[in-house]
Scaffold this motif. Structure first.
Motif, PDB file in Angstrom:
ATOM      1  N   GLN A 187       1.052  -1.155   0.345  1.00 18.92           N
ATOM      2  CA  GLN A 187      -0.136   0.276  -0.423  1.00 18.92           C
ATOM      3  C   GLN A 187       0.639   1.253  -0.110  1.00 18.92           C
ATOM      4  OE1 GLN A 187      -2.499  -1.626   3.308  1.00 18.92           O
ATOM      5  NE2 GLN A 187      -2.793   0.586   2.957  1.00 18.92           N
ATOM      6  N   HIS A 204      -7.222   4.117  -4.792  1.00 12.68           N
ATOM      7  CA  HIS A 204      -6.141   3.072  -4.160  1.00 12.68           C
ATOM      8  C   HIS A 204      -6.691   2.368  -3.002  1.00 12.68           C
ATOM      9  CE1 HIS A 204      -3.413   3.171   0.424  1.00 12.68           C
ATOM     10  NE2 HIS A 204      -2.745   2.681  -1.359  1.00 12.68           N
ATOM     11  N   ALA A 206      -6.363  -1.437  -0.163  1.00 15.08           N
ATOM     12  CA  ALA A 206      -5.297  -2.593   0.051  1.00 15.08           C
ATOM     13  C   ALA A 206      -6.672  -3.719   0.068  1.00 15.08           C
ATOM     14  CB  ALA A 206      -5.174  -2.470   1.668  1.00 15.08           C
ATOM     15  N   ARG A 207      -5.639  -5.006  -0.938  1.00 14.21           N
ATOM     16  CA  ARG A 207      -5.721  -6.520  -0.656  1.00 14.21           C
ATOM     17  C   ARG A 207      -4.511  -6.948   0.031  1.00 14.21           C
ATOM     18  NH1 ARG A 207      -9.912  -4.715  -2.294  1.00 14.21           N
ATOM     19  NH2 ARG A 207     -10.855  -5.208  -4.125  1.00 14.21           N
ATOM     20  N   THR A 212      -1.639  -4.504  -3.323  1.00 11.38           N
ATOM     21  CA  THR A 212      -2.670  -3.137  -4.181  1.00 11.38           C
ATOM     22  C   THR A 212      -3.492  -2.939  -5.077  1.00 11.38           C
ATOM     23  OG1 THR A 212      -0.920  -2.157  -2.949  1.00 11.38           O
ATOM     24  CG2 THR A 212      -2.847  -0.653  -3.286  1.00 11.38           C
ATOM     25  N   ARG A 213      -4.768  -2.468  -5.019  1.00  9.29           N
ATOM     26  CA  ARG A 213      -5.656  -2.057  -5.950  1.00  9.29           C
ATOM     27  C   ARG A 213      -5.385  -0.853  -6.067  1.00  9.29           C
ATOM     28  NH1 ARG A 213      -8.590  -4.626  -9.323  1.00  9.29           N
ATOM     29  NH2 ARG A 213      -9.293  -7.116  -8.587  1.00  9.29           N
ATOM     30  N   TYR A 214      -5.703  -1.142  -8.186  1.00 10.15           N
ATOM     31  CA  TYR A 214      -6.044   0.566  -7.559  1.00 10.15           C
ATOM     32  C   TYR A 214      -6.683   0.437  -8.763  1.00 10.15           C
ATOM     33  CZ  TYR A 214      -1.412   2.160  -6.010  1.00 10.15           C
ATOM     34  OH  TYR A 214      -0.528   2.656  -4.838  1.00 10.15           O
TER      35      TYR A 214
END
Ligand code: FAD
Length: 384
Positions: A187, A204, A206-207, A212-214
């Motif tokens: 992140q 943005h 967190a995973r 990290t997902r965007y």
């Protein structure tokens, strides 16, 4: 091939339902189009709300989530005027999210379902459902149940099995597309961050500690291939305003796909012996991360109703299934829709684009400055 309850689809809805029914000793068979490998590696949702965490915990399905899920209680909004954070864990009902990637949850749910003696057949594509007789036809032949539950997502066959003159589909295409990317990078911020920018929205989320997902709002006809890693990171840097708020922690992009923001609700979500749950009943845009949470909510309501029907011959709760779920679905849709209007500016061609842009600023400043607005936001952001 027979089962008391036939479930079409092994996503969060079908698997939570299957597990809850097995816990009550009900004979179930899940038919899933994909391979086990495919469904266990499909990365989609990550944010589980308080009700989902409760359902999973109360029904013995939370071991993985409790072991490696991360608790999240803060989100942040950035725009040209600055940034503010909302610690929603201390607002509203004081509820938090647990971040646990959907593919890990699905993996846990399949293992537990099999452990509970549930039957599941992968690589079986259902082609037709007869709601009157609870008969399902598929590439392996035919299966019969006392009840069928369609948990096969928004493009599945179960929706088509509802008679068009009895079920209404309320639908909206928001005319907005996101490029959803997964990155092998930690992140960049501790909070979920929503960036509002004239170039479009960027998000943005967190995973896991390494992933990290965007999200980047893009043109609906954009090709993900036109977004190589460098372009993604440089556009994220602009919209996230890294010059003011600090750099992003970059890493390889491991998945990029287009997500069109669409929402719909099928009303009623049942006909005869057929019941719909999850995205099959209602698709919700990912703007407020509600889809998997709605799926889990409906699975719990339906499991209780089916258990009453099977064990006590009491079908009252089954008859009320749509009436019980639809108000909660619409509340989530309403909030998700509000999030869309907050996160995305109007298209430049819209005649009142200027008016809408200022409205959006007012919307954001109300959230920044009003404690009661923040409480309302928190309650809806984490709750169902
Ligand atoms: P699905 O997970 O779609 O499962 C349906 C299953 O049915 C699939 O396995 C499919 O293979 C199977 N199937 C389909 N047709 C057939 C057939 N004919 N025969 C047999 N099987 C069939 N939600 C959140 O709550 N939080 C988030 O953070 C979030 N982020 C998201 C991010 C992205 C990029 C996307 C795309 C979605 C996100 N969602 C999120 C939404 C969430 O992933 C879905 O709402 C959720 O997967 C719905 O679960 P489901 O079980 O109803 O359907």
């Amino acid at each position: 091939d027979r089962a008391t309850v036939l479930i079409v689809g092994a996503g969060p809805a079908g698997l939570v339902l299957g597990n809850l029914l097995r816990a009550n000793g009900i004979d179930t068979l899940i038919l899933e189009r994909g391979s086990r490998e495919r469904v266990q590696t499909r990365a989609r949702a990550g944010f589980l709300g308080a009700n989902s965490a409760r359902v999973l915990t109360e029904h013995g399905l939370a071991a993985g989530m409790l072991r490696s899920g991360q608790s999240h209680d803060t989100c942040a909004f950035r725009d040209a005027e600055g940034e503010f954070e909302l610690n929603y864990g201390e607002l509203g009902r004081g509820e938090v999210h647990t971040v646990y990637p959907q593919q890990h949850l699905v993996t846990d749910l399949i293992a537990e379902y099999l452990h509970r003696g549930g039957r599941i057949r992968f690589d079986v594509t259902v082609t037709e459902i007869d709601a009157a007789t609870a008969t399902v036809r598929h590439n392996g032949g035919e299966s019969r149940g006392r009840f069928v539950v369609g948990c096969d997502g928004s493009n599945g066959v179960s929706r088509r099995a509802l008679p068009a003159d009895l079920a209404t589909r309320h639908a909206r295409d928001h005319g907005i597309a996101w490029l959803a990317v997964l990155t092998e990078a930690p992140q960049s911020m501790t909070a979920v961050t929503y960036a509002l920018h004239d170039n479009g929205f960027a998000g943005h989320m967190a995973r896991s500690p390494q992933v990290t997902r965007y999200y980047l709002q893009v043109c609906a006809d954009d090709d993900p291939a036109a977004w190589p890693d460098e372009r993604i990171w440089s556009e994220l840097a602009i919209r996230m305003r890294v010059d003011r708020f600090g750099p992003l922690r970059e890493g390889p992009v491991t998945e990029r796909r287009m997500v069109r923001l669409r929402s719909d609700v099928v009303d009623p979500m049942q006909h005869g012996r057929l019941f719909l749950a999850g995205d099959a009943a209602s698709l919700i845009s990912p703007s407020a991360a509600k889809g998997a949470n709605l799926a889990i909510m409906q699975a719990e309501v339906l499991a209780r109703a089916l258990t009453d029907a099977v064990t006590r011959e009491d079908e009252a709760a089954l008859r009320a299934y749509s009436r019980t779920c639809l108000p909660r679905i619409w509340r989530a849709q309403e909030f998700s829709h509000w999030m869309i209007t907050l996160l995305h500016g109007p298209a430049a061609a819209e005649p009142d684009a200027g008016f809408q842009r200022v409205l959006r600023r007012a919307r954001l400043s109300s959230l920044r400055d009003s404690r009661s607005h923040q409480d309302f936001f928190a309650e809806n952001y984490v709750g169902i």
